[in-house]
Design an enzyme around this catalytic site. Structure first.
Site, short mmCIF file in Angstrom:
data_model
loop_
_atom_site.label_atom_id
_atom_site.label_comp_id
_atom_site.label_asym_id
_atom_site.label_seq_id
_atom_site.Cartn_x
_atom_site.Cartn_y
_atom_site.Cartn_z
N TYR A 211 -0.75 -0.59 0.54
CA TYR A 211 -1.69 0.48 0.87
C TYR A 211 -2.88 -0.06 1.65
O TYR A 211 -3.07 -1.28 1.75
CB TYR A 211 -2.17 1.19 -0.41
CG TYR A 211 -3.16 0.40 -1.24
CD1 TYR A 211 -2.77 -0.71 -1.98
CD2 TYR A 211 -4.51 0.77 -1.29
CE1 TYR A 211 -3.69 -1.43 -2.73
CE2 TYR A 211 -5.43 0.05 -2.05
CZ TYR A 211 -5.01 -1.04 -2.77
OH TYR A 211 -5.91 -1.75 -3.52
N LYS B 84 -1.78 -6.43 -0.02
CA LYS B 84 -2.47 -5.28 -0.61
C LYS B 84 -1.41 -4.35 -1.19
O LYS B 84 -1.03 -3.33 -0.60
CB LYS B 84 -3.34 -4.59 0.45
CG LYS B 84 -4.45 -3.73 -0.17
CD LYS B 84 -5.51 -3.39 0.84
CE LYS B 84 -6.48 -2.33 0.33
NZ LYS B 84 -7.29 -2.72 -0.81
N GLU C 167 -12.31 -13.19 -7.14
CA GLU C 167 -12.74 -11.92 -6.54
C GLU C 167 -12.87 -10.87 -7.63
O GLU C 167 -12.51 -11.10 -8.78
CB GLU C 167 -11.76 -11.46 -5.47
CG GLU C 167 -10.39 -11.10 -6.02
CD GLU C 167 -9.46 -10.49 -4.97
OE1 GLU C 167 -9.91 -10.01 -3.93
OE2 GLU C 167 -8.23 -10.49 -5.24
N LEU D 74 -7.60 -11.17 -1.93
CA LEU D 74 -7.24 -10.25 -0.85
C LEU D 74 -8.10 -10.57 0.38
O LEU D 74 -9.30 -10.77 0.24
CB LEU D 74 -7.50 -8.81 -1.29
CG LEU D 74 -7.15 -7.75 -0.24
CD1 LEU D 74 -5.65 -7.49 -0.24
CD2 LEU D 74 -7.90 -6.46 -0.49
#
Ligand SMILES: Cc1ncc(COP(=O)(O)O)c(C=O)c1O
Length: 290
Positions: A93, A207, A239, A263
């Site tokens: 996505y 992702k 993260e 990411l």
């Protein structure tokens, strides 16, 4: 297991220039706007880039969805019961911020989508440029000023089987949610972060829609009075559950290198680019907790 802690941070002993090399290898192009860095109060030297999208109130809107090339009212959009996105989280996505009627850094999002799709071996059903054109047209026609566009690509519908289906056609859809205007730089209140053991897979650069670890971490944080969870492996902070993480350590801006744990966030890339333009010293190394 989950651990609450204050997060005094210090630079690790790793000083090889991995960060800049990793950035260059990503091949991110130039970007025009600088999102605000919101300084954290009460949290030592952690910067949070922006509130998660879900944290801002959406205005109600009767909306439509672009799905497999057709634009239909949202309540008429159909996803097959056996869509592999639904049954296996077999998909990827993107979330694209819309500022002042325009999709922000759309080309970077398209490039990441292509990398993610390749990473999970799903062929994009239409070309990247055509998709970008369809997205721009959709945003213009919806007349949304500030918001975000959610895009999802799955391997499509097929009788449930772990093996890739031979015939399935990928499902591609996107729609828009309106948001308020961007926060004013410097007016952020600061966010409290909860450290959570990183139990995700090793392909965080994809992702992927399989976000259950992020969902659990975020909810653990929110339900215990924190705003965001940050993933920790050993002493290394990588993260957030919905965000990349930056720290200012010894006057340098530090963030985890892209790879298995992180990411390649678009905001992250833009911040690094802005930092370079502003002459901010971007340090190499990792963020560790004391
Ligand atoms: C795990 C994770 N890291 C980082 C980010 C930030 O990515 P971006 O700046 O592209 O929105 C997100 C956003 O959803 C995320 O889920």
């Amino acid at each position: 297991m989950l651990k609450r802690l204050n997060m005094p941070l210090e630079e690790s002993t790793l000083t090889a220039p991995v960060l800049r090399d990793a950035e260059n290898a990503d091949g991110y192009g130039a970007t025009k706007a600088a999102p605000a860095l919101l300084r954290q109060k009460g949290l030592p030297r952690i910067l949070r880039l922006r509130p998660g999208l879900g944290e801002r109130r959406c205005r109600p809107m009767s909306d439509s969805v672009w799905i497999n090339g057709e634009v239909v009212p949202r309540d008429e959009a159909r996803i097959d019961l056996e869509d592999r996105g639904f049954q296996f989280a077999d998909g990827v996505y993107e979330v694209v911020r819309i500022y002042n009627t325009r999709p922000f850094t759309l080309d970077l999002h398209m490039a990441r989508l292509a990398r993610s799709a390749e990473g999970v071996k799903i062929a994009l059903p239409i070309g990247r440029d055509e998709l970008a054109g369809q997205i721009r047209k959709f945003i213009t026609e919806r007349k949304v000023r500030d918001g975000y566009l959610y895009l999802q690509l799955t391997r499509g519908a097929a009788p449930r089987d772990h093996r890739f289906p031979k015939e399935a056609r990928a499902t591609l859809l996107f729609y828009i949610k309106p948001l308020g205007p961007a926060p004013v730089p410097g007016e952020g209140e600061g966010l409290k972060l909860l450290a959570v053991e990183d139990e995700r897979w090793k392909r965080c650069w994809i992702k992927c829609i399989a976000l259950i670890a992020n969902v659990l971490a975020k909810n653990e944080a929110v339900s215990t009075g924190y705003d965001e969870a940050v993933f920790v492996s050993g002493d290394i902070v990588s993260e957030g559950a919905t965000s990349n993480l930056f720290a200012i350590i010894g006057g340098k801006l530090v963030t985890h290198p892209i790879g298995s744990k992180v990411l390649p966030g678009i905001t992250r890339a833009v911040v690094l680019e802005c930092a370079e333009k502003l002459g901010v010293w971007v340090g190499s190394g990792l963020i560790v907790r004391r």
